[in-house]
Design an enzyme around this catalytic site. Sequence first.
Site, mmCIF file in Angstrom:
data_model
loop_
_atom_site.group_PDB
_atom_site.id
_atom_site.type_symbol
_atom_site.label_atom_id
_atom_site.label_comp_id
_atom_site.label_asym_id
_atom_site.label_seq_id
_atom_site.Cartn_x
_atom_site.Cartn_y
_atom_site.Cartn_z
ATOM 1 N N LYS A 59 0.821 -1.215 0.000
ATOM 2 C CA LYS A 59 0.000 0.000 0.000
ATOM 3 C C LYS A 59 0.857 1.269 0.000
ATOM 4 O O LYS A 59 0.443 2.290 -0.530
ATOM 5 C CB LYS A 59 -0.972 -0.010 1.186
ATOM 6 C CG LYS A 59 -0.241 0.025 2.486
ATOM 7 C CD LYS A 59 -1.107 0.202 3.661
ATOM 8 C CE LYS A 59 -0.228 0.244 4.890
ATOM 9 N NZ LYS A 59 0.949 1.137 4.802
ATOM 10 N N ARG A 81 -5.975 3.102 11.383
ATOM 11 C CA ARG A 81 -5.839 1.646 11.440
ATOM 12 C C ARG A 81 -6.664 1.044 12.564
ATOM 13 O O ARG A 81 -6.641 -0.178 12.752
ATOM 14 C CB ARG A 81 -4.381 1.297 11.677
ATOM 15 C CG ARG A 81 -3.703 0.653 10.461
ATOM 16 C CD ARG A 81 -2.263 0.617 10.773
ATOM 17 N NE ARG A 81 -1.440 -0.304 10.121
ATOM 18 C CZ ARG A 81 -0.471 0.065 9.289
ATOM 19 N NH1 ARG A 81 -0.363 1.315 8.918
ATOM 20 N NH2 ARG A 81 0.362 -0.821 8.830
ATOM 21 N N ARG A 140 1.488 -8.700 12.602
ATOM 22 C CA ARG A 140 0.805 -7.687 11.765
ATOM 23 C C ARG A 140 -0.536 -8.197 11.262
ATOM 24 O O ARG A 140 -1.521 -7.461 11.246
ATOM 25 C CB ARG A 140 1.693 -7.311 10.561
ATOM 26 C CG ARG A 140 2.854 -6.438 10.952
ATOM 27 C CD ARG A 140 3.862 -6.332 9.838
ATOM 28 N NE ARG A 140 3.449 -5.390 8.801
ATOM 29 C CZ ARG A 140 4.172 -5.143 7.713
ATOM 30 N NH1 ARG A 140 5.302 -5.771 7.513
ATOM 31 N NH2 ARG A 140 3.760 -4.269 6.832
ATOM 32 N N ARG A 176 9.917 -9.146 0.367
ATOM 33 C CA ARG A 176 10.206 -7.733 0.059
ATOM 34 C C ARG A 176 11.598 -7.332 0.552
ATOM 35 O O ARG A 176 12.020 -7.703 1.642
ATOM 36 C CB ARG A 176 9.159 -6.837 0.740
ATOM 37 C CG ARG A 176 9.417 -5.365 0.526
ATOM 38 C CD ARG A 176 8.218 -4.530 0.784
ATOM 39 N NE ARG A 176 7.737 -4.604 2.161
ATOM 40 C CZ ARG A 176 6.683 -3.929 2.603
ATOM 41 N NH1 ARG A 176 5.998 -3.161 1.770
ATOM 42 N NH2 ARG A 176 6.303 -4.026 3.854
ATOM 43 N N ARG A 183 13.092 -5.229 6.062
ATOM 44 C CA ARG A 183 12.574 -4.492 7.215
ATOM 45 C C ARG A 183 12.316 -5.455 8.362
ATOM 46 O O ARG A 183 11.887 -6.590 8.135
ATOM 47 C CB ARG A 183 11.249 -3.813 6.826
ATOM 48 C CG ARG A 183 11.430 -2.556 6.029
ATOM 49 C CD ARG A 183 10.178 -2.027 5.391
ATOM 50 N NE ARG A 183 8.944 -2.166 6.153
ATOM 51 C CZ ARG A 183 7.772 -1.658 5.776
ATOM 52 N NH1 ARG A 183 7.684 -0.964 4.658
ATOM 53 N NH2 ARG A 183 6.688 -1.821 6.497
HETATM 54 P P1 AMP Z 1 3.206 0.573 7.483
HETATM 55 O O1 AMP Z 1 4.424 0.965 6.758
HETATM 56 O O2 AMP Z 1 2.020 1.451 7.198
HETATM 57 O O3 AMP Z 1 2.879 -0.888 7.319
HETATM 58 O O4 AMP Z 1 3.498 0.794 9.045
HETATM 59 C C1 AMP Z 1 4.588 0.168 9.696
HETATM 60 C C2 AMP Z 1 4.301 0.045 11.176
HETATM 61 O O5 AMP Z 1 4.140 1.362 11.763
HETATM 62 C C3 AMP Z 1 3.006 -0.704 11.540
HETATM 63 O O6 AMP Z 1 3.167 -2.115 11.535
HETATM 64 C C4 AMP Z 1 2.761 -0.144 12.944
HETATM 65 O O7 AMP Z 1 3.648 -0.703 13.889
HETATM 66 C C5 AMP Z 1 3.135 1.326 12.779
HETATM 67 N N1 AMP Z 1 1.981 2.106 12.301
HETATM 68 C C6 AMP Z 1 1.878 2.793 11.133
HETATM 69 N N2 AMP Z 1 0.703 3.406 11.042
HETATM 70 C C7 AMP Z 1 0.018 3.102 12.179
HETATM 71 C C8 AMP Z 1 -1.274 3.430 12.666
HETATM 72 N N3 AMP Z 1 -2.113 4.194 11.947
HETATM 73 N N4 AMP Z 1 -1.643 2.937 13.857
HETATM 74 C C9 AMP Z 1 -0.815 2.178 14.596
HETATM 75 N N5 AMP Z 1 0.425 1.815 14.192
HETATM 76 C C10 AMP Z 1 0.841 2.276 12.985
#
Ligand code: AMP
Length: 214
Positions: free
Chosen positions: A3, A81, A164, A120, A153
């Site tokens: 995404k 989220r 996740r 990835r 990552r």
């Molecule tokens: P992402 O790159 O969007 O998958 O985000 C990486 C990580 O950041 C997630 O697995 C969460 O640990 C944290 N994170 C990002 N956005 C949020 C959110 N809106 N609420 C809670 N944790 C978040």
Amino acid sequence: MGKGTQADLLSRELRACQLSTGDVFRAASKSHVELSPAMQAATVYMRSGALVPDETVWEMVRERVGCLRCGSGFILDGFPRTLGQAASLEQLMESERLPMDAVVSYELPARAVIARLSGRRTCKECRTAFHIVDRPAKVDGICDRCGGVLFQRDDDRAESIKVRLEAYAESTAPLIAFYEQRGLLVMVDAGGMADEICARTLAALNGRRAARTA
Ligand code: AMP
């Protein structure tokens, strides 16, 4: 690919401002500046694959609220989220009289999500995402775009992926009904290559806009 890649492509295509909450937490975890205790805790949650607590996420989004006022629009990547975050966002947008056009939910079977995340590899410098099977770098471990080193990552490791997926099912999946009730939900099939998914997303958003103005 994921995404985040779609948010990058869409923001370029639509010339919209982009706020990616995951990027902010990732940048904090690499920062040499001393972090607040809440931000320090956030980086630990992130590496494990767990969601960062709503209060910390919300404070960080509020600090960047200018992004939502961008004249050519905005894209929020990875936010909200949880239902709590969605309710806070709705309140803020109402009080600031900011419109929300659509909420895109990318759909992919869990098995495909696991294959995509575990394969990835991300560039340390420019964040371009590669995949060991679907989009391998021309030179193993090196970014095609900028020559940076590719790495996995922490939250793309098997144990974090499991956390996740659980967090998604428990906290994020309920947002589908939340936004469906508000007539904002757009479901997009996330199978295939990044540019195909982006074209599908734009077609779905344009179709929705045309239907609303007809
Ligand atoms: P992402 O790159 O969007 O998958 O985000 C990486 C990580 O950041 C997630 O697995 C969460 O640990 C944290 N994170 C990002 N956005 C949020 C959110 N809106 N609420 C809670 N944790 C978040």
